[in-house]
Design an enzyme around this catalytic site. Sequence first.
Site, short mmCIF file in Angstrom:
data_model
loop_
_atom_site.label_atom_id
_atom_site.label_comp_id
_atom_site.label_asym_id
_atom_site.label_seq_id
_atom_site.Cartn_x
_atom_site.Cartn_y
_atom_site.Cartn_z
N ASP A 94 -3.24 0.42 -1.10
CA ASP A 94 -2.00 -0.06 -0.47
C ASP A 94 -1.47 -1.31 -1.17
O ASP A 94 -2.22 -2.05 -1.80
CB ASP A 94 -2.19 -0.32 1.03
CG ASP A 94 -3.29 -1.31 1.35
OD1 ASP A 94 -4.32 -1.34 0.64
OD2 ASP A 94 -3.14 -2.08 2.33
N GLU A 157 -6.16 -2.20 3.12
CA GLU A 157 -6.84 -3.49 2.92
C GLU A 157 -5.93 -4.64 3.32
O GLU A 157 -6.37 -5.63 3.89
CB GLU A 157 -7.26 -3.66 1.45
CG GLU A 157 -8.18 -4.86 1.19
CD GLU A 157 -7.47 -6.20 1.03
OE1 GLU A 157 -8.12 -7.24 1.20
OE2 GLU A 157 -6.24 -6.22 0.74
#
Length: 425
Positions: A94, A157
């Site tokens: 991400d 994350e």
Amino acid sequence: MTDSIFKRIEEKRGELIALTQDLIRIPTLNPPGENYREICEFLAKRLEPRGYTCTLIRAKGAPGDSDRYPRWNIVARRDGSRAGDCVHFNSHTDVVEVGQGWTRDPFGGALEGDLIYGRGACDMKGGLAASIIAAEAFVEEHPDYCGAIEISGTADEESGGYGGVAYLAEQGYFDPKRVQHVIIPEPLGHDRICLGHRGGWWAEIETKGEIAHGCMPFLGDCAVRHMGAVLDAFEEKLYPAMAKRFTEMPVIPDGARQSTMNINSIHGGQPEQPADYTGLPAHCVPDSCKIVIDRRFLIEEGIDATQAEVVDLLDDIKANRPGFDYELREINRVIPSMTAKDAPIVTTVHDAIRDVLGQDPAYVASPGSYDQKHIDRIGTLKNCIAYGPGELEMAHKPDEYIAVTEMLDSARVMARSLQTLLLSD
Ligand SMILES: [Zn+2]
């Protein structure tokens, strides 16, 4: 042996650039958590023909997971010809929002000189690409290696890792029986080893009062004034006490070597009205005031003492201030993580950096946190570091970039580390 693998990585320069660009061109924005499935499929398509068994895992029911924005993760594993340790490279897929101020296409992956631009270039698609190239060079050079290599691409994350590494750890993917060494190629720099991070404790504190007419405040009890007493106590007692505590951990930057606390928000009384509202406030004594604290604590302090220090302070006010009452609600907690300097992954990467760069690495620790917390606490795997290309300061910035030379250096260090850990003779 070493020269030959370093040369092989240099030959893969073009491939490394193309792979980094391809990853940047999949916009995996979080929030909301887009294109996780697409990037996992992209990685599977690359790794499967190269002998990896790829498993796509959706973190069903994790925070943020929905049918519209499913939290997909990939674990790719390539077993060697004989038994041995498993070395795992974990990268989050991400990226954070684009933000203002870009002069390049944030998802274009433009190459200019030595730099590749794009959101996530540095944090951390460059690191993911470097680890893939390192593993591929290693396997070509040593097809008969022992043990296993794993490469994971994980979600979320940037929003705590609960739909990513935390979920995989709960499923046993970071059980020390199946994985022995973990490198997280976060952008800590190609010449530094990140051993871990501080802890965090987030809580909402509410002070209580009693509503009354604002012209007769003595008939009520002002929750905002009570919060003032809390903030006073923080200034007088908590902040000075925290300022005296320093950690032995090599946290960067220097200011984060000590305990810190941010007061994230404060709100009391009537809700704020929209900017176009033209009415006047009603005259009321507020009966509630809330703050959110973001307390980053040191490994030497521990979570229990950190929490108790705040609670004791609040109880002390309660004992001495008429009408004072409060509620405290924990929002989240992150335990500090610190891998020992003599852990096998640390000494291995240390020596590899010396081989590649001709200098000893600096040891650092992160002021915030990253997915190591889940590998440590849920996975109970302690042999884990962050090591990867890029400047930490570049993360989340406009015109984010990664330097190709730094990726190549990191890939050499990773490949050299694989040689140390997965060749038995
Ligand atoms: Zn990151």
